[in-house]
Each structure stands twice: as structure tokens, then as C-alpha cells.
Design a protein around this motif. Sequence first.
Motif, mmCIF file in Angstrom:
data_model
loop_
_atom_site.group_PDB
_atom_site.id
_atom_site.type_symbol
_atom_site.label_atom_id
_atom_site.label_comp_id
_atom_site.label_asym_id
_atom_site.label_seq_id
_atom_site.Cartn_x
_atom_site.Cartn_y
_atom_site.Cartn_z
ATOM 1 N N ASP A 648 0.652 9.017 -1.769
ATOM 2 C CA ASP A 648 1.274 8.517 -1.070
ATOM 3 C C ASP A 648 1.300 7.005 -0.828
ATOM 4 N N ILE A 649 0.613 6.278 -1.775
ATOM 5 C CA ILE A 649 0.544 4.689 -1.767
ATOM 6 C C ILE A 649 1.833 4.367 -2.495
ATOM 7 N N PRO A 650 2.551 3.378 -1.970
ATOM 8 C CA PRO A 650 1.884 2.398 -0.956
ATOM 9 C C PRO A 650 2.322 2.512 0.678
ATOM 10 N N LYS A 651 2.966 3.721 0.604
ATOM 11 C CA LYS A 651 3.429 3.971 1.968
ATOM 12 C C LYS A 651 2.283 4.299 2.891
ATOM 13 N N ALA A 652 1.169 4.913 2.639
ATOM 14 C CA ALA A 652 0.145 5.463 3.367
ATOM 15 C C ALA A 652 -0.860 4.220 3.413
ATOM 16 N N MET A 656 -4.670 3.821 1.267
ATOM 17 C CA MET A 656 -4.938 2.565 0.667
ATOM 18 C C MET A 656 -6.291 2.013 1.004
ATOM 19 N N GLU A 657 -6.583 2.068 2.267
ATOM 20 C CA GLU A 657 -7.857 1.502 2.640
ATOM 21 C C GLU A 657 -8.915 2.524 2.278
ATOM 22 N N ILE A 658 -8.777 3.972 2.224
ATOM 23 C CA ILE A 658 -9.921 4.908 1.690
ATOM 24 C C ILE A 658 -9.886 4.696 0.276
ATOM 25 N N VAL A 659 -9.022 4.420 -0.585
ATOM 26 C CA VAL A 659 -9.197 4.191 -1.975
ATOM 27 C C VAL A 659 -9.937 2.905 -2.193
ATOM 28 N N GLU A 682 4.044 0.998 -8.536
ATOM 29 C CA GLU A 682 3.203 0.353 -7.363
ATOM 30 C C GLU A 682 1.807 0.754 -7.182
ATOM 31 N N GLN A 683 1.606 1.954 -7.494
ATOM 32 C CA GLN A 683 0.213 2.456 -7.474
ATOM 33 C C GLN A 683 -0.775 1.868 -8.593
ATOM 34 N N PHE A 684 -0.256 1.642 -9.763
ATOM 35 C CA PHE A 684 -0.973 1.150 -10.837
ATOM 36 C C PHE A 684 -1.277 -0.489 -10.306
#
Length: 760
Positions: A648-652, A656-659, A682-684
Motif C-alpha cells: 500500500d506504499i506510498p498511499k499508506a 511507510m513509518e513501520i517499514v 514508488e516502492q523502490f
Amino acid sequence: MDWLGLHFITELPDSGQVILHCTHDPILVLVAYLVACAAGFAMLDMAERVGHVEKSAARRLWCWTGAACLAGGIWAMHFIGMLAFEAPIQIHYQLPVTLLSLLFALLASYLAMHTLSHPQLSLRQYLQAATCIGLGIATMHYVGMVSMQSDAVAYYHPALFIASIVIAIGAALAALLLSSHLRDGSGIFHQLLKYAASLVLGAGIVSMHFTGMAALNLILPADVPLTLPADNNHLQLGLMVAMIVLLIIGSSISAALADKKLQNKERDLRRVNALLSQLDQARMSLQQVAHYDALTNLINRRGFNQIFAEKLIEKTNEGGKLAVMFLDIDHFKRINDSLGHDAGDELLKVLASHIKSSVRSHDDVVARFGGDEFCLLISLDNHDEARHMAQRIMHKLKEPIELAGRRMVMTTSIGISVFPEDGSTCEELLKNADLALYQSKGSGRNGLHFFSSNLKTRATLEFQLEEELRHALREDAGLMLYYQPIYDLKRGQVTKVEALVRWEHPVHGLLAPERFIAIAEANGLIAELDLWVLRKACEDLGTLTTAGYDELHIAVNCSPLNLARPELADEIELALRKSGVAAHRLELEVTENALMGNIANTLVLLRQIRALGVSLSIDDFGTGYSSLAYLKRLPLNTLKIDRSFIQDIPKATQDMEIVQAIIVMAHTLHLQVVTEGVETREQFEFLERFSCDYVQGYLLSRPLPLTELTPALEEINQRKQPHTVNPLSLARGTGSPGSPDPFPGSPDSHAGASIVRPIR
């Protein structure tokens, strides 16, 4: 001197004539002795009979019978002895006085038998009884002497008179002691002792009589003329009396013997009845053991099957429905492991009581099949009745239970099959109920499911797949490895590949791991499958080394069940040695929950593997229940973030904070980080920005067989940025942004050699 009507002298008088020549008929003396012996034997035999008889009425009967035999024998001996007495003077006897002497003999004999009816007496009591009996016999003798009438006067010598009484008492004492001693016993030797004792007693009785006769002196007064005796038939009379008495004694002894045999038969019959009763009780006990559970007292599997078969016949003939309900207590093993088996047994008793109280009547059958498995058989009109009863049982089992100082709540999973819709035989209905139970447990437990045809189809398919998987492992046919590249963000190239198992099924085509890994784990094939993957991966790594990829590392998944095997380290070492691959190029991936399952044993095994030089990676991090306190102790090299945090990144923002936090934590623990499931640019870029070490996913490439892996690695390594789409890559189908999963519903980053599955 006169005493009690008897005349005693110490010297013969000067006046009068003394009868000197008194003799005895030897034949009658011998007959008298034989009668005395018979009386003694009768007393011994009757005493034995009185001692062994069980009923009080029978004891009194034989006591009187023995007294009559003894009294008759003593009196007959005395009477015959008197008939044997021959004097040169006419003598006759008074019948009333003679009969009175018989009364004294009877009283003395009854006293003797009554004394012998007591099992234990002291010597003093025997002496007292012998004195009374001896005096009674002596009284009988001298009363009988009084009945003798003649012209002469009878005088008795005092010393011999007293000696006769002493002999009578001694004979009585001997009779009592011998009878008491010979009352218990059997066999020929015992019978010979009785005969010998009878001869002794007969001698004692005869001795008393003839001692008394020796004390007698007949004196004819001077003024009384001598009257010679007339001819008599004393011999015939004595023999007749002896015959009568012997017949009576013999009949009594025969009756006693017959009664003894009858009593023995009755005793044997009672013993047989007792044995039959014991056998019946043993049969009932065996039936109880064979058909009932010893712990809960519920019917066991054998008893249930018997009742089930009868109910099926009844419902088949008369019509109607039956429901079979399989119950399995959820997580019961935890109770045994934490509180012990004794507490587990107590809990099973309580649960069995709750289940029993939830059924409707005695027509509903509740059974325990073993462990924490219960089975119910109920008659019903529709499915709702079975559903309501199952819900009632589930509600009842949720009541709090106090056990071992703890308050706990248990739940159950239930599977239901219905006759005749779901089967017509016991085996079929039980199997289908078990399949429905398996469905309940697979759906999260604490629920109920009815059997459906889909369950049977799936079970049949799984059974078929199990057999075919065994064949594939045995023949090394159909199984293959696919490899997914793992990109090193710092070096800008692929430095690792993950080995993912596939099965080319002859009918169903290419199968992903989730189609057969759970089957392998449930049927004991997972260790063999993991070993095959390990050997094949090492062999393929050797092939890649020959092709010039001598720095490439390979990651292999390890099943949680396989991680519990202490021989795993030896198998890894052997696979590396056979393939000629350096140990540092192999990385073993284990799931988070597998590491935490048994931390003590796992830590020992992981250290052994690390000692070989093999790297260790924790897979699917964030989906389990690992503790930082344990995590820092484990000899890990790499931490792999689960794809669920990336998709769900970058929407969530929260993901992002957890990762970001996981990456920082891993680097703090000196662990490298791999993020799987990367599919978008975007995830990369996000992972690259926050210093992730490796990425893996469809953005780079989907899993490929070994034959396609080398061109894909060259193509990826030639990209300046992995998000730059290469037309050649699209044409080959090796990956593109957002490219569809070839195995829908399951990311390939999870499709390793093992998947964590709940196993029933």
C-alpha cells in the motif's frame, strides 16, 4: 460301709459264704469291646460332622445323633458285659433301673458332643467336661449294677471302685482330646488315625467297665440257700443287642458320610456359582473396559460403533435421520503442556460432563474417541436440530472452569454429517463428519460446519496429491526450482536469488507451493521435500558458478517443522560438500514464528548452522510474534520485511513509518534488510531513500526456471535503474511494473519451499 446305696468292704466278713468263682464269657467280652470301639468311632465321626456342618439346626441334629450313638454304644457295651458275667448263682435284672442307666449314658454322651461342638476350648475346660462325662458314665455303670438282683449281696472294693471312676474320666478326657484333634483332616492317613483312636477309646471304655466288675464281690448270707443258675441264652441276647446297636451306629455313620458328601456337593455347587458370578462380573468388567472410556465413563469408539450400526439398521428400516457430530477441543494440547496430563485428565472429565448434560435424552449417544476427541450420535428431523445442539454444546463448553488454581475457558470445533444425505455406512458418515471438523478447525476453530460434497472432493484431491507427491519425491520427477532475483541497492546488481519450489503435475499443470506444501507438512513429507530443495538449490548454484556467477548467493526456505530436526545441520553440510559450493553463499530463510516456537532448541540448531558458514535470514518479519529480547540473541544475518507492509506504499503513511522503523531497528542489530513484494517504482524509490539493503519483487522479475535465469540476471544487471522498463523484459514476461501475479492470490515471495500452515 454303705455310700449311695452301695456296699463297700475292705475285708470279707467272717459269717456267710463268698462267691469266689465269677467268670466272664470271652466271646461276649470281645463283642462288648467291638461295640465300645464302634461307639468311639461314631463319636469321632459325629464330632467331625458337627465341626464341619454350617447350619445350626443341622449341628444340633448331628450332636444329638452322635450322643445317641455314643450312649447306645456305651450302654450296649455295659449290657453285653453284664451278660458276659457268669456267677454260680441265679441272677436277674430290673428293667426300669436298666433303662434308667441308659438315661445317664445319654446325658453324659450329649455333654461330650456338646463340648466337642465348640471349636476352641482350654485344657481346663476339657478337664471339667471330662470329669462330668466320666462321672456320668460311672453313674450309668453302677446304676446298671444296682439293677442286678440275686440272693447274694454285692460289695465293692473301694480302691477298684475309685479306679473305675478315674478310668472313666481318663477315657472321657482321651475321647475329647482325640476328637478335637481328629475333627479336621482328610485322607487315608487321617482315617487310619480315627480307627486307631477308636480302638484306644474302646479299650478305655471296656477297662472302666471291667475294673468296676473287678471291684464287685458277691456274698451269699449264711441263712440263704444256694440257688444254682438256670440255663440262659445270654450269648444270643448279647449278640442280638450288639447287632442292633452296630446297625444303628453304622446307619448313623453312613448317614453322616452321605450328609458330608451332600454338603461337599453343596459347597462345590456354591463355589461353582461363586465362580460363575465372578466370571459374570469379569465379563461385565471386560465389557465395561471394551466399550467404555475409563477416564470419562463415556462410551468409547468400539461401543459407539456397535450402537451406531444398530441405529443405522433401525433408521434404514423405519426411516428417519441421524446426525454424527465430531467434537475436538481447541488448543487442548496447551493444557497438557502447561499444567500436566493430570490436569488435562481432570479437564476432560469436566468437559465430558458438560457435553453429556447438553444432549437431550438417553437416546443421544455421547462417546470419547480418545484424547480430546468426542463424538455424538443423535436422532433428528432436520438439520436445524443438529445445529442447535452443536451451538448449545459450544455455549456450555465456554463456561469458565476452575482448574489447578486457574480460571479458563475452552472452545470446541464441531463437524457434522447427516444420515442418509451424507452417507449410508458408519465409516462413511464418520469420515465425512471428520472432514467437516477439519473444515471447522481450518476456518479458525470455535465453529461448526456441516459436511458438503465439496469437502469430500477436496479431501479426495488432497489424498491423491499426497500419493502423487510421494511418487514425485521418490522418483525425482515433476518437482523443479524457480528462482527470483534479489537486487542489491548499494551495488546496483543482483547478488542473491531465492529458490522457490514448483511441481509440474501431469494433470493439473504447474502447481504453486500453497497447493502441496500443507499436504507435505500434514503427512510427514516436508523434511524430504525441504531436503530435495536444498540439494537441488546447491546443485543449481554450482551450475551458476560454472556460468560465471561465482559471487551469487542463493536463499532457501526452511519449514518450521524441519527446523525442529537436529539433523538439519548435517544435511546442509552434506549438500554443500556434494555440490562443491562455499557455505557463505547459502542463506537459510526461516519464518518469524518458527524461530519463536521453541527458542532454546532453535537457538542451538541455528548456531550449528552458522558455524558451518551458512547465512540465516528471518522471513516474513512483522507477521509473527517475535520479541526483540530474543531477536538480538539469534545468530541472524538478514531480516526480510513481509510484502504486506509494502503493497500500500506510498498511499499508506502508517506502513511507510513501520517499514522505516524496521529498517532502522535491523541496522541497529547489524542485520541487512530485504524487502519483498516490490512491484512499483514508488516502492523502490521509497526503500532506496530509507537505506534498505535489498529489494525483491515483480518490479525486477517474476520467479524463473534455471534455464531462463541467466539472461534475466544479465538484463537486470545492465539496467541503470531497475524501474527502467526493458522491452526485452516485457517480451520475455520477466517482469514489469504492476505485472500480474502468475499465481493469483499468493505472492511468490511467500511461495518458498515451505509455508506456515495450521495443521490439524
